[in-house]
Motif scaffolding. Sequence first.
Motif, PDB file in Angstrom:
ATOM      1  N   LEU A 139     -54.269 101.012  53.899  1.00  9.48           N
ATOM      2  CA  LEU A 139     -54.394 102.130  54.830  1.00  9.48           C
ATOM      3  C   LEU A 139     -55.861 102.475  55.057  1.00  9.48           C
ATOM      4  CD1 LEU A 139     -51.488 104.536  53.790  1.00  9.48           C
ATOM      5  CD2 LEU A 139     -51.483 102.674  55.458  1.00  9.48           C
ATOM      6  N   ARG A 140     -56.674 102.409  54.022  1.00  9.57           N
ATOM      7  CA  ARG A 140     -58.112 102.645  54.180  1.00  9.57           C
ATOM      8  C   ARG A 140     -58.763 101.533  55.015  1.00  9.57           C
ATOM      9  NH1 ARG A 140     -61.332 105.365  49.162  1.00  9.57           N
ATOM     10  NH2 ARG A 140     -60.493 107.462  49.470  1.00  9.57           N
ATOM     11  N   GLY A 191     -67.672 107.419  48.377  1.00  8.75           N
ATOM     12  CA  GLY A 191     -67.406 106.741  49.636  1.00  8.75           C
ATOM     13  C   GLY A 191     -66.251 105.761  49.497  1.00  8.75           C
ATOM     14  N   ALA A 192     -65.616 105.434  50.617  1.00 10.36           N
ATOM     15  CA  ALA A 192     -64.480 104.502  50.597  1.00 10.36           C
ATOM     16  C   ALA A 192     -64.963 103.098  50.265  1.00 10.36           C
ATOM     17  CB  ALA A 192     -63.780 104.507  51.943  1.00 10.36           C
ATOM     18  N   ASP A 208     -67.880  95.408  62.327  1.00  8.11           N
ATOM     19  CA  ASP A 208     -68.912  95.029  61.361  1.00  8.11           C
ATOM     20  C   ASP A 208     -68.409  95.040  59.923  1.00  8.11           C
ATOM     21  OD1 ASP A 208     -70.727  94.823  63.478  1.00  8.11           O
ATOM     22  OD2 ASP A 208     -71.289  96.941  63.306  1.00  8.11           O
ATOM     23  N   GLY A 209     -67.146  95.394  59.730  1.00  9.93           N
ATOM     24  CA  GLY A 209     -66.609  95.485  58.374  1.00  9.93           C
ATOM     25  C   GLY A 209     -67.022  96.743  57.640  1.00  9.93           C
ATOM     26  N   THR A 210     -67.684  97.661  58.331  1.00  8.68           N
ATOM     27  CA  THR A 210     -68.175  98.893  57.712  1.00  8.68           C
ATOM     28  C   THR A 210     -67.018  99.756  57.211  1.00  8.68           C
ATOM     29  OG1 THR A 210     -70.010  98.856  59.265  1.00  8.68           O
ATOM     30  CG2 THR A 210     -69.624 100.921  58.096  1.00  8.68           C
ATOM     31  N   PRO A 211     -67.143 100.378  56.028  1.00  8.88           N
ATOM     32  CA  PRO A 211     -66.076 101.268  55.549  1.00  8.88           C
ATOM     33  C   PRO A 211     -65.928 102.496  56.443  1.00  8.88           C
ATOM     34  CG  PRO A 211     -67.580 100.683  53.763  1.00  8.88           C
ATOM     35  CD  PRO A 211     -68.223 100.233  55.034  1.00  8.88           C
ATOM     36  N   PRO A 212     -64.749 103.098  56.460  1.00  8.53           N
ATOM     37  CA  PRO A 212     -64.575 104.350  57.201  1.00  8.53           C
ATOM     38  C   PRO A 212     -65.306 105.487  56.495  1.00  8.53           C
ATOM     39  CG  PRO A 212     -62.599 103.866  55.964  1.00  8.53           C
ATOM     40  CD  PRO A 212     -63.509 102.683  55.787  1.00  8.53           C
ATOM     41  N   PRO A 213     -65.914 106.410  57.241  1.00  7.99           N
ATOM     42  CA  PRO A 213     -66.548 107.563  56.592  1.00  7.99           C
ATOM     43  C   PRO A 213     -65.502 108.515  56.028  1.00  7.99           C
ATOM     44  CG  PRO A 213     -66.579 107.838  58.963  1.00  7.99           C
ATOM     45  CD  PRO A 213     -66.045 106.458  58.705  1.00  7.99           C
TER      46      PRO A 213
END
Length: 253
Positions: A66-67, A87-88, A108-113
């Motif tokens: 889900l994240r 942070g996630a 970019d594969g960046t984690p969600p804030p």
Amino acid sequence: MQRIHNAIQLTELNADDLAELYAYPSSLDAPWVRANFVSSIDGAATSGDLSAGLGTAADKTVFMMLRDLADVILVGAGTVRAENYGGAKTDADRRRALHARGLGGHPDGTPPPIAVVTASAALEPECRLFNDTTVEPLILTTATAPAARKRQLADAGAQVIEAGGVAVTPKALLAALAERGLYRVLCEGGPHLFGELLEADAVDELCLTTAPLLVGGTARRISLSAHEFQRPMRRRHTLFDTDGTILTRWARY
């Protein structure tokens, strides 16, 4: 894959199957709010005052997926403090692949804030939220929150967003996320924030894990609100794990 009335054995699913089951609707132009909670068989939302006390391997698997799918993780300040949020930590390759398939993720594969709702901006700049993250957290607060606190959180690396005068309403916080293109919203609690979103009819779906435990005690439920209401939901699917964990997904009619 054995399915009876949308009931599925989790062990029969691979990561791609799971992503398809939990994918957000495509082509969103407004926030879609998904809540994710875990509960004991007897309705406790925590054990030892922490939701992690109810966690199982199956719950962790879905929690991480889900994240990976989400644009932003929405949480109340009390839960950030109680659960010691940082942070996630997400799978960059999976987030890129999910985005390429139009299911969620990030190019970019960046984690969600992590987006934290706090009317008073009452967070400690030294906490993990600011010091154990690769993405700046979003602090959704009010115009009347102490200016010094807001400056401290901005100096600690947060993006501080005034989303109300004296209170942060569901409508205002979702508008703030929408302005930033954050439509795939994953709400991880706590019960007061979830209850406020439910009262405002702002929740599109609930992913609920039932852990195979009886807890007793005085633990709270997953939602708390000022008024009672009835919100009919329809079951999208049920997953079972071999240890007895049950994972359900409910959507509004």
